[in-house]
Design a protein around this motif. Structure first.
Motif, PDB file in Angstrom:
ATOM      1  N   GLN A  84      -4.941  -4.432   8.099  1.00 12.94           N
ATOM      2  CA  GLN A  84      -5.581  -3.122   8.059  1.00 12.94           C
ATOM      3  C   GLN A  84      -6.693  -3.080   7.004  1.00 12.94           C
ATOM      4  O   GLN A  84      -7.782  -2.555   7.255  1.00 12.94           O
ATOM      5  CB  GLN A  84      -4.541  -2.030   7.767  1.00 12.94           C
ATOM      6  N   ALA A  85      -6.447  -3.652   5.841  1.00 12.52           N
ATOM      7  CA  ALA A  85      -7.445  -3.639   4.778  1.00 12.52           C
ATOM      8  C   ALA A  85      -8.645  -4.521   5.110  1.00 12.52           C
ATOM      9  O   ALA A  85      -9.770  -4.253   4.675  1.00 12.52           O
ATOM     10  CB  ALA A  85      -6.818  -4.100   3.467  1.00 12.52           C
ATOM     11  N   GLY A  94      -2.960   0.634  -3.342  1.00 12.48           N
ATOM     12  CA  GLY A  94      -1.590   0.239  -3.602  1.00 12.48           C
ATOM     13  C   GLY A  94      -1.492  -0.661  -4.810  1.00 12.48           C
ATOM     14  O   GLY A  94      -2.347  -0.642  -5.699  1.00 12.48           O
ATOM     15  N   PHE A 140       0.819  -1.209   0.000  1.00 18.47           N
ATOM     16  CA  PHE A 140       0.000   0.000   0.000  1.00 18.47           C
ATOM     17  C   PHE A 140       0.856   1.265   0.000  1.00 18.47           C
ATOM     18  O   PHE A 140       1.959   1.284   0.558  1.00 18.47           O
ATOM     19  CB  PHE A 140      -0.916   0.043   1.222  1.00 18.47           C
ATOM     20  N   ALA A 181      -3.934   5.831   1.904  1.00 13.34           N
ATOM     21  CA  ALA A 181      -5.331   5.520   2.212  1.00 13.34           C
ATOM     22  C   ALA A 181      -6.150   6.740   1.839  1.00 13.34           C
ATOM     23  O   ALA A 181      -5.748   7.882   2.118  1.00 13.34           O
ATOM     24  CB  ALA A 181      -5.502   5.189   3.693  1.00 13.34           C
ATOM     25  N   ASN A 182      -7.275   6.503   1.192  1.00 11.59           N
ATOM     26  CA  ASN A 182      -8.090   7.594   0.668  1.00 11.59           C
ATOM     27  C   ASN A 182      -9.417   7.740   1.398  1.00 11.59           C
ATOM     28  O   ASN A 182      -9.909   6.804   2.025  1.00 11.59           O
ATOM     29  CB  ASN A 182      -8.350   7.380  -0.826  1.00 11.59           C
ATOM     30  N   ALA A 241      -0.468  -4.917   6.070  1.00 10.68           N
ATOM     31  CA  ALA A 241      -1.364  -4.382   5.035  1.00 10.68           C
ATOM     32  C   ALA A 241      -2.658  -5.192   4.981  1.00 10.68           C
ATOM     33  O   ALA A 241      -3.759  -4.629   4.921  1.00 10.68           O
ATOM     34  CB  ALA A 241      -0.664  -4.406   3.680  1.00 10.68           C
ATOM     35  N   ALA A 298       0.461   5.970   3.721  1.00 13.79           N
ATOM     36  CA  ALA A 298       0.356   4.683   4.426  1.00 13.79           C
ATOM     37  C   ALA A 298       1.186   3.610   3.720  1.00 13.79           C
ATOM     38  O   ALA A 298       0.643   2.710   3.078  1.00 13.79           O
ATOM     39  CB  ALA A 298      -1.102   4.249   4.513  1.00 13.79           C
ATOM     40  N   LEU A 306     -10.502   3.177   6.934  1.00 15.99           N
ATOM     41  CA  LEU A 306      -9.601   3.704   5.911  1.00 15.99           C
ATOM     42  C   LEU A 306      -9.620   2.814   4.674  1.00 15.99           C
ATOM     43  O   LEU A 306      -9.709   1.589   4.754  1.00 15.99           O
ATOM     44  CB  LEU A 306      -8.178   3.805   6.461  1.00 15.99           C
ATOM     45  N   ASN A 307      -9.525   3.454   3.518  1.00 13.28           N
ATOM     46  CA  ASN A 307      -9.587   2.789   2.221  1.00 13.28           C
ATOM     47  C   ASN A 307      -8.180   2.764   1.626  1.00 13.28           C
ATOM     48  O   ASN A 307      -7.698   3.759   1.093  1.00 13.28           O
ATOM     49  CB  ASN A 307     -10.547   3.565   1.311  1.00 13.28           C
ATOM     50  N   TYR A 308      -7.514   1.615   1.721  1.00  9.78           N
ATOM     51  CA  TYR A 308      -6.101   1.522   1.335  1.00  9.78           C
ATOM     52  C   TYR A 308      -5.934   1.257  -0.155  1.00  9.78           C
ATOM     53  O   TYR A 308      -6.606   0.396  -0.728  1.00  9.78           O
ATOM     54  CB  TYR A 308      -5.418   0.420   2.138  1.00  9.78           C
TER      55      TYR A 308
END
Length: 334
Positions: free
Chosen positions: A304-305, A253, A118, A121-122, A301, A294, A249-251
């Motif tokens: 978190q996702a 990558g 990643f 994060a958006n 990763a 991030a 959070l929207n990761y």
């Protein structure tokens, strides 16, 4: 002659990037492809075109960005999944998409099938065309209640971040709207700027420039707190109106399928630690467009996702768009 050859070889070795010289490291011998499964100019495309030069500098080989939009990102992702597992073909996008394709019946893959790397994060945002007469999120809710399915909201398609935001709003309020789908966040944003649709649900990074230019009105971000956009000011959180709407959070990558050689994964991990984690380009991009820097990879990763995958998969199920029940795939409710 032999001495000259040895000296030349030594000079060439010194000229190679330090990461690529490490013993057992992956040394790509030809250009590497990163498939962006969305249209040019959107959030994924923006991010990848910043990451690619950093990878080139670290590994001494070209990283070619190819846009292959369609079917909510599943076409390009399918092509990356079907490619030879040699490290030369990567996919990109939002991890929540990869984590939910199987739930939606779009692609037989799960988050655990990929090696994840990643960059940012958006944050999701609902925006309005200035001529639509909608000045804040409260006014948008009134418009949804009065106009319902006749009120169009542009998104990058089913499973896109904007559609996920609207699914969360619909689940919390039971409003209706007309879902206007496009082949990426940038086309959806342009549709809203042009007045083709009165509102758009996209990512803040995609709408930032048009918000600063006052060609879009930011109504609310899907974040726990208000977000400050450089050159504009504070954008309110959706929780002002809907306190219980989730905002994981929207990761975003790049990733390659499990099964590629381990030295590819190990080398990219080192690149992420040494190069991406210190990238001023990515830090500046995040600051200018109100994203979160991030640089995560590997198990961290995935973990978190997974939070957003769990929340989104059940939104699809509860909203009637899931083809497969998340619990049959090991995706439990939050």
């Amino acid at each position: 002659m032999a001495r000259r050859t040895l000296l030349a070889a030594g000079a060439a070795s010194l000229a190679m990037p330090g990461i690529a010289r490490a013993q057992g490291a992956w040394r790509p011998e030809r250009p590497v492809t990163i498939i962006v499964p969305w249209a040019a100019g959107g959030s994924t495309d923006q991010m990848v075109r910043l990451v690619a030069p950093e990878l080139e500098a670290a590994l001494g080989q070209r990283f070619v960005v190819v846009n292959q939009p369609g079917a909510s990102g599943s076409i390009g992702t399918r092509n990356a999944l079907a490619a030879e597992k040699d490290g030369y073909t990567w996919a990109a996008g939002a991890a929540v998409d990869v984590g939910c394709y199987k739930v939606l019946g779009l692609l037989d893959t799960m988050l655990a099938d990929w090696n994840l790397f990643f960059a940012v994060a958006n944050v999701n945002i609902l925006v309005a065309n200035p001529q639509a007469g909608i000045r804040d999120f409260g006014a948008a809710m009134e418009a949804f209640r009065s106009r319902g399915a006749s009120l169009a909201v542009a998104t990058a398609g089913v499973s896109s971040a904007g559609h996920n935001m609207m699914s969360a709003v619909k689940a919390a309020t039971n409003i209706n709207y007309r879902h206007a789908t496009y082949d990426g966040g940038n086309p959806a944003m342009i549709a809203t700027v042009s007045g083709e649709t009165p509102m758009g649900a996209v990512l803040l990074v995609e709408a930032a420039e048009m918000i600063r230019a006052r060609r879009l009105i930011p109504l609310a971000v899907q974040a726990e707190q208000p977000v400050t956009l450089q050159g504009f000011g504070e954008i309110p959180s959706i929780t002002r109106w809907l306190p219980n709407v989730p905002a994981p959070l929207n990761y975003f990558g790049i990733w390659c399928p499990k099964g590629v050689p381990q030295n590819v994964v190990d080398t990219m991990g080192q690149v992420w630690r040494d190069k991406i984690a210190n990238s001023q380009r990515l830090k500046d991009y995040a600051a200018q467009r109100a994203a979160v820097f991030a640089p995560l990879y590997g198990e961290e990763a995935h973990n978190q996702a997974w939070k957003m995958v769990r929340q989104t998969a059940w939104l699809y199920f509860d909203g009637g768009t899931a083809k497969v029940s998340p619990d049959t795939l090991g995706i439990q409710r939050l």
